[in-house]
Design a protein around this motif. Structure first.
Motif, mmCIF file in Angstrom:
data_model
loop_
_atom_site.group_PDB
_atom_site.id
_atom_site.type_symbol
_atom_site.label_atom_id
_atom_site.label_comp_id
_atom_site.label_asym_id
_atom_site.label_seq_id
_atom_site.Cartn_x
_atom_site.Cartn_y
_atom_site.Cartn_z
ATOM 1 N N HIS A 124 0.364 -2.725 3.571
ATOM 2 C CA HIS A 124 -0.838 -2.345 4.321
ATOM 3 C C HIS A 124 -1.698 -1.475 3.419
ATOM 4 O O HIS A 124 -1.365 -0.325 3.156
ATOM 5 N N GLY A 125 -2.769 -2.035 2.880
ATOM 6 C CA GLY A 125 -3.668 -1.273 2.013
ATOM 7 C C GLY A 125 -3.221 -1.192 0.566
ATOM 8 O O GLY A 125 -3.741 -0.395 -0.193
ATOM 9 N N GLY A 126 -2.253 -2.012 0.167
ATOM 10 C CA GLY A 126 -1.729 -1.946 -1.194
ATOM 11 C C GLY A 126 -2.752 -2.303 -2.254
ATOM 12 O O GLY A 126 -2.902 -1.583 -3.235
ATOM 13 N N THR A 127 -3.472 -3.378 -2.054
ATOM 14 C CA THR A 127 -4.427 -3.792 -3.082
ATOM 15 C C THR A 127 -5.618 -2.843 -3.144
ATOM 16 O O THR A 127 -6.124 -2.563 -4.225
ATOM 17 N N SER A 128 -6.062 -2.326 -2.014
ATOM 18 C CA SER A 128 -7.195 -1.386 -2.064
ATOM 19 C C SER A 128 -6.792 -0.090 -2.737
ATOM 20 O O SER A 128 -7.589 0.535 -3.424
ATOM 21 N N THR A 129 -5.543 0.315 -2.551
ATOM 22 C CA THR A 129 -5.050 1.530 -3.209
ATOM 23 C C THR A 129 -5.011 1.328 -4.715
ATOM 24 O O THR A 129 -5.424 2.188 -5.479
ATOM 25 N N LEU A 130 -4.536 0.174 -5.157
ATOM 26 C CA LEU A 130 -4.442 -0.093 -6.592
ATOM 27 C C LEU A 130 -5.825 -0.248 -7.212
ATOM 28 O O LEU A 130 -6.040 0.148 -8.339
ATOM 29 N N GLN A 131 -6.766 -0.827 -6.506
ATOM 30 C CA GLN A 131 -8.113 -0.985 -7.038
ATOM 31 C C GLN A 131 -8.849 0.341 -7.127
ATOM 32 O O GLN A 131 -9.756 0.485 -7.936
ATOM 33 N N GLY A 132 -8.440 1.314 -6.326
ATOM 34 C CA GLY A 132 -9.072 2.621 -6.361
ATOM 35 C C GLY A 132 -8.875 3.343 -7.669
ATOM 36 O O GLY A 132 -9.665 4.192 -8.057
#
Length: 44
Positions: A33-41
């Motif tokens: 849940h929210g893994g890719t957005s966290t990594l892109q941050g």
């Protein structure tokens, strides 16, 4: 390893796959849940 250093170790282990874009984004989208957005941050 010393207590309290787990987060730094994890960050170090994930650094290269994130920077080189070697991650399975489809899996991260479905399995987290929210893994890719966290990594892109963290990208410049």
């Amino acid at each position: 390893m010393r207590p309290g250093t787990d987060a730094w170790c994890l960050a170090g282990l994930l650094g290269t796959p994130v920077q080189e874009d070697l991650l399975d984004h489809a899996f991260l989208t479905t399995a987290s849940h929210g893994g890719t957005s966290t990594l892109q941050g963290g990208r410049p």
